[in-house]
Structure formats: C-alpha cells, structure tokens
Write a protein that holds these residues in place. Structure first.
Motif, PDB file in Angstrom:
ATOM      1  N   CYS A 276       0.794  -1.076  -0.084  1.00  0.00           N
ATOM      2  CA  CYS A 276       0.017   0.052  -0.048  1.00  0.00           C
ATOM      3  C   CYS A 276       0.864   1.298  -0.114  1.00  0.00           C
TER       4      CYS A 276
ATOM      5  N   VAL B 262      -0.026   5.390   0.594  1.00  0.00           N
ATOM      6  CA  VAL B 262      -0.909   6.244   1.079  1.00  0.00           C
ATOM      7  C   VAL B 262      -0.602   7.748   0.505  1.00  0.00           C
TER       8      VAL B 262
ATOM      9  N   THR C  78      -5.374   5.906  -1.386  1.00  0.00           N
ATOM     10  CA  THR C  78      -4.555   4.844  -1.315  1.00  0.00           C
ATOM     11  C   THR C  78      -4.190   4.248  -2.751  1.00  0.00           C
TER      12      THR C  78
END
Length: 171
Positions: free
Chosen positions: A55, A57, A70
C-alpha cells in the motif's frame, strides 16, 4: 492533555443485515495505539491492504471532509488506484466514518466494484481495544456483491494485519 473520550458501546439498532456488513474483534493493544495506526499514514500503509500486496498512502487527512487516497502494488514498483474517498466523521479515538461515494475532492463517485460507507469504532476492552467495523451499502445488490467479493476475508485480513502491527508495538 485531552481527557479520555467515553467509548462504551450501546446496542446498535441501526444495523440492517439486508444492507450492512460487519466485523468485530478484540485487538490486544490500547485504543490510542489502534487509533494511531488508522490516522498515521506510515502506519496505515503497513496494514491497510492484504499482504502480499503493498500500500502507498497518497493522502490520509483524518478530519471531517479530509481525503483518504491509497494505491496498491503487487511488485512494489507499479502502484494502481485502490481507494479515493473522504472522511465524513472523525471522533478522536472513538469513531471514523469514510466513504468512497464521494472522492477526495468531494465529487460524487461511482467506485468499482461497489460504493460504500465504512464506520470504524474503537472502545476500551479489558484486553485492549474493542474494534468494530460496519460497512453500509445503498442497496441489497451492492451489499451482496461486496459479500460475494470477499468482504469477510478482505476486511478480516486487514483487521488481523492491523492487530499484528499494533500488538507488536512496545508499550
């Protein structure tokens, strides 16, 4: 110093099983630590997407109207869009509500595969934090699609990743 907010849960009569999906668990870490994992972009990136995906952000502004954006990656090099939404409600260490039905610029969105509003609640528990998720959908078809796509597995996996992260933090 802020006084500790009251975080006792009462019966939630607004849960509609025809439209809502939910998950509950006890996380063996203080509520403050679990909250920080939700509101600190670096911590959030460590657990928000099921591993082995990664991931990134882009924006995490934990305030009403703030963005939640995200991206995800299989290889750590190429990141594709994952979530573009906004926070509707932020009650310090008690509750977060966000939606992907509005994007990070507050424009109406038609996200794939399903539009939702997610409510995350945090309360003290003798063993740590009582952690509750409710995801609301606009109609039964959207709710059923989200369930068929693996709501329990996906949200359950990231809740377990969140628990592993915060339970490992020194106290």
């Amino acid at each position: 110093m802020n006084p500790e907010p009251d975080a006792t849960f009462v019966s939630d009569a607004t849960f509609n099983p025809a439209l809502d999906l939910g998950l509950e668990r006890v996380i063996r870490a203080p509520r403050e630590v679990v909250w920080r994992a939700w509101t600190d972009p670096d911590r959030f990136a460590k657990w928000w997407i099921p591993a082995p995906l990664q991931c990134r952000v882009d924006r995490l502004e934990a305030r009403p109207g703030g963005a939640l954006v995200t991206r995800m990656s299989e290889d750590g090099a190429t990141f594709t869009p994952h979530l573009d939404g906004c926070f509707l409600l932020v009650e310090d260490r008690l509750r977060l509500v966000f939606t992907n039905g509005l994007d990070s610029d507050w424009r109406p969105a038609q996200p794939e595969p399903v539009a939702m509003t997610a409510e995350i609640r945090f309360a003290d528990h003798p063993e740590g934090t009582d952690y509750r998720i409710r995801v609301r959908h606009g109609d039964k078809a959207a709710r059923d699609l989200h369930e068929q796509l693996g709501f329990a597995e996906g949200w359950g996996t990231v809740a377990a990743q969140l628990a592993a992260l915060v339970e490992a933090e020194p106290r």
